[in-house]
Design a protein around this motif. Structure first.
Motif, short mmCIF file in Angstrom:
data_model
loop_
_atom_site.label_atom_id
_atom_site.label_comp_id
_atom_site.label_asym_id
_atom_site.label_seq_id
_atom_site.Cartn_x
_atom_site.Cartn_y
_atom_site.Cartn_z
N ALA A 160 -37.04 19.87 42.47
CA ALA A 160 -36.63 18.49 42.26
C ALA A 160 -37.77 17.75 41.56
N CYS A 174 -36.83 13.78 52.43
CA CYS A 174 -35.67 14.66 52.47
C CYS A 174 -35.48 15.18 53.88
N GLU A 212 -26.69 18.23 52.91
CA GLU A 212 -26.17 16.92 52.53
C GLU A 212 -27.17 16.16 51.66
N ASP A 213 -28.42 16.08 52.10
CA ASP A 213 -29.43 15.40 51.29
C ASP A 213 -29.64 16.11 49.96
N CYS A 214 -29.67 17.44 50.00
CA CYS A 214 -29.93 18.20 48.79
C CYS A 214 -28.85 17.96 47.74
N LYS A 215 -27.61 17.83 48.19
CA LYS A 215 -26.49 17.66 47.26
C LYS A 215 -26.28 16.19 46.88
N ASP A 216 -26.22 15.32 47.88
CA ASP A 216 -25.82 13.93 47.64
C ASP A 216 -26.96 13.05 47.14
N PHE A 244 -30.33 14.33 46.01
CA PHE A 244 -31.16 14.92 44.97
C PHE A 244 -30.35 15.67 43.91
N ASP A 245 -29.04 15.90 44.14
CA ASP A 245 -28.21 16.67 43.21
C ASP A 245 -28.90 17.99 42.88
N ASN A 246 -29.33 18.70 43.93
CA ASN A 246 -30.18 19.87 43.75
C ASN A 246 -29.70 21.04 44.62
N ILE A 247 -28.39 21.06 44.92
CA ILE A 247 -27.89 22.03 45.88
C ILE A 247 -28.06 23.47 45.42
N TYR A 302 -31.11 24.90 46.95
CA TYR A 302 -31.26 24.79 48.40
C TYR A 302 -31.77 26.11 48.98
#
Length: 276
Positions: free
Chosen positions: A160, A241, A246-250, A252-255, A258
């Motif tokens: 990220a 974070c 949930e945090d990674c996707k919503d 940071f848009d970084n799923i 993960y």
């Protein structure tokens, strides 16, 4: 006479030790001390200080091969370390020499592990660099939460972009050394997202970071003191974070990066009633 000749002699020895403490990018910041009672020719930058250390020892166990160096609490080194660890790793080099015996020799190299205040002195616990090189690194585990260091870069890392999740804020006040900001400093993010994030600012000892314990609409709360921070300073506040999907996707848009595995079964399949 050379150092080796005086060291091997029975009566001509006049020993002294030099201590070099280095920290900061490129080890440009140093504290230089000498335990000698007089000036050492050619090494006038070393400040005379009642500094002492443990005897050298090797036990065969890495956790026990440590050395304690004791310095007065009034020294510049102690003031840099107390009451919160310095922003960079501190490396220690000890030299031994003899008056009129040539240049001193390096006898020990290590790094600072911890410190403790005791009766007007600070005890610095250090470990040898050779011992630290033998220690095994941490192993990654199979777990639900993401084990990756936030904003770490490289193959298999978080990746990220920290700059995309950093806001600048001006300190307008201090309460118990915690900074106060103007309203809406956290936009375009939600203020609660900065909990467990980082504060970055420049102190007299270099760039420092502190973990944010609690983020409020106008105030950040920390566990440790923020030395050198004054009203009017501009600081950087970095998003935290929860290390969950949930945090990674919503946030940071970084799923895709993960590092955890949220699909680990929570029930032991061998105990399921239909397993047999």
């Amino acid at each position: 006479m050379t150092y080796q000749e005086i060291e091997a002699s029975k009566e001509r020895g006049a020993p002294y030790e030099l201590y070099k403490f280095q920290y900061g990018p490129g080890a440009n910041d140093t504290y230089l001390y000498s335990n000698s009672v007089g000036d050492v020719d050619g090494y006038e930058n070393y400040t005379q200080l009642p500094i002492q250390r443990d005897q050298y020892k090797t036990t065969g166990k890495a956790e026990r091969d440590q050395m304690n160096i004791t310095v007065p609490a009034s020294s510049e080194l102690a003031r840099m370390i107390l009451p919160y660890p310095p922003p960079y790793e501190v490396y220690v080099t000890i030299y031994q020499g003899h008056f009129d015996g040539g240049d001193p020799m390096v006898v020990w190299v290590g790094r600072l592990l911890s410190n403790a205040f005791e009766r007007g002195t600070v005890i610095l616990t250090c470990e040898s660099t050779l011992i630290s090189l033998k220690r095994q690194g941490a192993r990654r585990r199979w777990q639900v939460g993401c084990p990756l260091l936030l904003y770490s870069q490289g193959t298999g890392q978080c990746n990220a972009n920290r700059d995309d999740f950093t806001v600048e804020a001006v300190v307008v006040g201090l309460i118990d050394n915690d900074p106060i900001f103007a309203a809406n400093w956290f936009l375009p993010f939600a203020v609660e997202q900065f909990t467990h994030g980082m504060l970055r600012w420049v102190s007299p000892y270099g760039v420092e970071y502190r973990t944010i314990r609690n983020a409020q609409p106008t105030r950040l709360i920390f566990n440790g003191p923020l030395r050198g921070l004054e009203i009017g300073d501009t600081v950087q506040v970095i998003l935290g974070c929860a290390h969950d999907p949930e945090d990674c996707k919503d946030v940071f848009d970084n799923i895709l990066n993960y590092g955890g595995d949220p699909w680990i079964p929570l029930q032991n399949p061998t105990k399921h009633p239909n397993f047999w």
